[in-house]
Motif scaffolding. Sequence first.
Motif, PDB file in Angstrom:
ATOM      1  N   MET A 178       1.910  -4.118   1.504  1.00  0.00           N
ATOM      2  CA  MET A 178       1.400  -3.174   0.517  1.00  0.00           C
ATOM      3  C   MET A 178       2.479  -2.823  -0.486  1.00  0.00           C
ATOM      4  O   MET A 178       3.679  -2.941  -0.201  1.00  0.00           O
ATOM      5  N   ARG A 179       2.055  -2.367  -1.640  1.00  0.00           N
ATOM      6  CA  ARG A 179       2.978  -1.859  -2.651  1.00  0.00           C
ATOM      7  C   ARG A 179       3.459  -0.478  -2.234  1.00  0.00           C
ATOM      8  O   ARG A 179       2.658   0.393  -1.908  1.00  0.00           O
ATOM      9  N   TRP A 180       4.779  -0.289  -2.238  1.00  0.00           N
ATOM     10  CA  TRP A 180       5.307   1.051  -1.958  1.00  0.00           C
ATOM     11  C   TRP A 180       5.228   1.862  -3.247  1.00  0.00           C
ATOM     12  O   TRP A 180       6.004   1.681  -4.170  1.00  0.00           O
ATOM     13  N   GLY A 181       4.277   2.753  -3.276  1.00  0.00           N
ATOM     14  CA  GLY A 181       3.966   3.548  -4.452  1.00  0.00           C
ATOM     15  C   GLY A 181       2.464   3.745  -4.499  1.00  0.00           C
ATOM     16  O   GLY A 181       1.714   2.890  -4.980  1.00  0.00           O
ATOM     17  N   ASP A 232      -0.188   4.973 -14.640  1.00  0.00           N
ATOM     18  CA  ASP A 232      -0.976   5.999 -15.336  1.00  0.00           C
ATOM     19  C   ASP A 232      -0.557   7.423 -14.978  1.00  0.00           C
ATOM     20  O   ASP A 232      -1.034   8.378 -15.586  1.00  0.00           O
ATOM     21  N   GLY A 233       0.312   7.587 -14.017  1.00  0.00           N
ATOM     22  CA  GLY A 233       0.768   8.911 -13.608  1.00  0.00           C
ATOM     23  C   GLY A 233       2.079   8.783 -12.858  1.00  0.00           C
ATOM     24  O   GLY A 233       2.707   7.717 -12.870  1.00  0.00           O
ATOM     25  N   PRO A 234       2.515   9.852 -12.184  1.00  0.00           N
ATOM     26  CA  PRO A 234       3.776   9.809 -11.438  1.00  0.00           C
ATOM     27  C   PRO A 234       3.781   8.723 -10.368  1.00  0.00           C
ATOM     28  O   PRO A 234       2.733   8.377  -9.814  1.00  0.00           O
ATOM     29  N   LEU A 235       4.962   8.182 -10.085  1.00  0.00           N
ATOM     30  CA  LEU A 235       5.120   7.207  -9.022  1.00  0.00           C
ATOM     31  C   LEU A 235       5.180   7.956  -7.690  1.00  0.00           C
ATOM     32  O   LEU A 235       6.129   8.695  -7.423  1.00  0.00           O
ATOM     33  N   LEU A 236       4.186   7.774  -6.850  1.00  0.00           N
ATOM     34  CA  LEU A 236       4.029   8.555  -5.622  1.00  0.00           C
ATOM     35  C   LEU A 236       4.517   7.739  -4.430  1.00  0.00           C
ATOM     36  O   LEU A 236       3.737   7.085  -3.736  1.00  0.00           O
TER      37      LEU A 236
END
Length: 220
Positions: free
Chosen positions: A54-57, A68-72
């Motif tokens: 999976m992508r970490w974020g 489109d928003g903060p990197l979570l």
Amino acid sequence: MCGRFVITEAADEMARLFEAIPANDLPQVPNHNVCPTNQILVVLGGEGRRLTSMRWGFIPHWYKSPGDGPLLINARAETIAEKPAFRSAARERRCIVPATGFYEWTKDADNKRLPWYIRPSGGGPIAFAAIWQEWRHGDDLMNTCAIVTTSANAAMAKIHHRMPVCLSPEDWPLWLGEAGKGAAMLMRPAPESYLDFWRVDPRVNSNRASGCDLIEPISA
């Protein structure tokens, strides 16, 4: 928080440890400088556990693009059940991120960032509590995740006020939703004796740095 980590154990070793079926497209290991937006190993629960990528974020479903928003990359344990981005995943899509250790930073008198490497005192892998989300927009489809963090224990607080939630093997079935309800009680700091840490070379401050020497201790 957890902003960088290390994974040195091979994917097949992690598959055996977590009794999970490995996917075919797993990220390459070892990686001594895993950064946000990298593809990482993730364990999913269920009738048959899976080791996947999976992508970490974490990307909430309402984002129209990954940026489109903060990197979570982290989800705070104290608010995970209420945050619109995380609350559904906290109930329904919990996972585990295997790691060998992670990095955290302090600052010196000149405000320079000083990296530390943190790992289990007895060696071996760490199981970070995490949540995941399938993000889809048009033809784009991506599975993404965030590592759950909590307040630091007294030992870790010398470096940072937050730390990842680290799960013991007996906690894995509950966190993965295989053993009923009550996963919220697992979102607590690890015991003070669980982790060791030491200063490492500032070279790791760059997300381009690589190599096993990144985790070698240096004089503080």
